[in-house]
Design a protein around this motif. Structure first.
Motif, mmCIF file in Angstrom:
data_model
loop_
_atom_site.group_PDB
_atom_site.id
_atom_site.type_symbol
_atom_site.label_atom_id
_atom_site.label_comp_id
_atom_site.label_asym_id
_atom_site.label_seq_id
_atom_site.Cartn_x
_atom_site.Cartn_y
_atom_site.Cartn_z
ATOM 1 N N MET A 136 0.837 -1.198 0.000
ATOM 2 C CA MET A 136 0.000 0.000 0.000
ATOM 3 C C MET A 136 0.876 1.254 0.000
ATOM 4 S SD MET A 136 -2.987 -1.445 0.105
ATOM 5 C CE MET A 136 -4.191 -0.269 0.694
ATOM 6 N N TRP A 137 0.685 2.099 -0.982
ATOM 7 C CA TRP A 137 1.458 3.338 -1.045
ATOM 8 C C TRP A 137 0.734 4.445 -0.287
ATOM 9 C CZ3 TRP A 137 -1.098 0.993 -5.075
ATOM 10 C CH2 TRP A 137 -2.197 1.672 -5.609
ATOM 11 N N LEU A 138 1.439 5.540 -0.058
ATOM 12 C CA LEU A 138 0.844 6.706 0.582
ATOM 13 C C LEU A 138 0.230 7.632 -0.466
ATOM 14 C CD1 LEU A 138 3.609 7.674 3.178
ATOM 15 C CD2 LEU A 138 1.344 6.754 3.701
ATOM 16 N N ASP A 139 -0.765 8.401 -0.034
ATOM 17 C CA ASP A 139 -1.314 9.436 -0.905
ATOM 18 C C ASP A 139 -0.194 10.425 -1.236
ATOM 19 O OD1 ASP A 139 -2.570 11.590 -2.088
ATOM 20 O OD2 ASP A 139 -4.252 11.621 -0.699
ATOM 21 N N CYS A 140 0.140 10.501 -2.504
ATOM 22 C CA CYS A 140 1.237 11.399 -2.916
ATOM 23 C C CYS A 140 0.794 12.359 -4.011
ATOM 24 C CB CYS A 140 2.455 10.588 -3.353
ATOM 25 S SG CYS A 140 2.121 9.161 -4.406
ATOM 26 N N MET A 141 -0.458 12.762 -3.951
ATOM 27 C CA MET A 141 -0.967 13.760 -4.901
ATOM 28 C C MET A 141 -0.899 15.144 -4.262
ATOM 29 S SD MET A 141 -1.618 12.235 -7.717
ATOM 30 C CE MET A 141 -2.801 13.164 -8.674
ATOM 31 N N GLY A 142 0.299 15.492 -3.807
ATOM 32 C CA GLY A 142 0.491 16.782 -3.152
ATOM 33 C C GLY A 142 0.080 16.772 -1.688
#
Length: 224
Positions: free
Chosen positions: A116-122
């Motif tokens: 599971m990746w982290l939210d990385c949309m800013g």
């Protein structure tokens, strides 16, 4: 006699019906000729104006194409330019694991990571995040901005503004890092003393979805 002579004179001065018809036809022909000349002038003007518009449109279009091409080349040149002080690391594994991983870099720049990746949309996190999930975000082409207690409030504000307006980036505090500010991408890292360093922009330009990205175009929204 006098009356007859006068009558004869009046009749001789009056135009005949045949002559009047000729005069009318001549006038009509003259009017038609003038109308044709006016139509030709209008057509010439219209063609000239249309030609000028076409030439202008072509010139404008050509300028737009040239300007866009120049901009593209400038963007490519910036993306390919080296960033001073960057460290790179090769041969990083990419296995999905659910356990904690010991990374050789602090913060890590790649290796085994959580599915599971982290939210990385800013996304700007105000608490430390899991290394294993952040590394997965790096695999998707994100830039991870971290900082420790030596960063000033102005540094944090400047970096948060940069990240919050840049998709494929994230930011979080990292108390254990040695440098004041660290910028990380997959296999790539840059340590800085302050947020006003011009290399911040250079790093983002080069590494946000850059050539180091392992999974180009992969989602950076919060994993479900």
């Amino acid at each position: 006699m006098g009356s007859a002579s006068k009558q004869s004179s009046n009749q001789s001065n009056k135009p005949s019906g045949k002559q009047s018809g000729l005069d009318r036809r001549a006038r009509i022909a003259e009017l038609r000729a003038e109308e044709q000349r006016r139509d030709r002038r209008n057509k010439v003007i219209a063609i000239t104006v249309a030609g000028a518009l076409v030439v202008g449109a072509i010139a404008t279009g050509t300028w737009i194409v040239i300007d866009a091409d120049n901009q593209r080349k400038a963007d490519e040149a910036r993306a390919n330019a080296p960033v001073s002080g960057v460290q790179t690391f090769d041969n990083l594994s990419r296995t999905h694991v659910t356990t904690k991983v010991t990374y050789p870099q602090t913060p890590p720049v790649g290796g085994d990571h959580n599915p599971m990746w982290l939210d990385c949309m800013g996304h700007v996190y105000d608490q430390p995040v899991e290394n294993e999930r952040a590394v997965h975000s790096l695999e998707h082409g994100a830039v991870w901005v971290t900082y420790n207690a030596k960063a000033t409030p102005e540094d944090i504000k400047t970096l948060a503004t940069k990240v919050s307006t840049t998709q494929y980036s994230l930011m979080s505090p990292y108390p254990d890092e040695q440098g004041t500010i660290t910028l990380s991408a997959w296999g790539t890292q840059l340590v800085l003393d302050n947020a006003n360093d011009p290399r911040v922009d250079e790093f983002f330009t080069k590494y946000v979805q850059g050539k180091q990205t392992q999974e180009p175009g992969a989602s950076c929204s919060a994993a479900q």
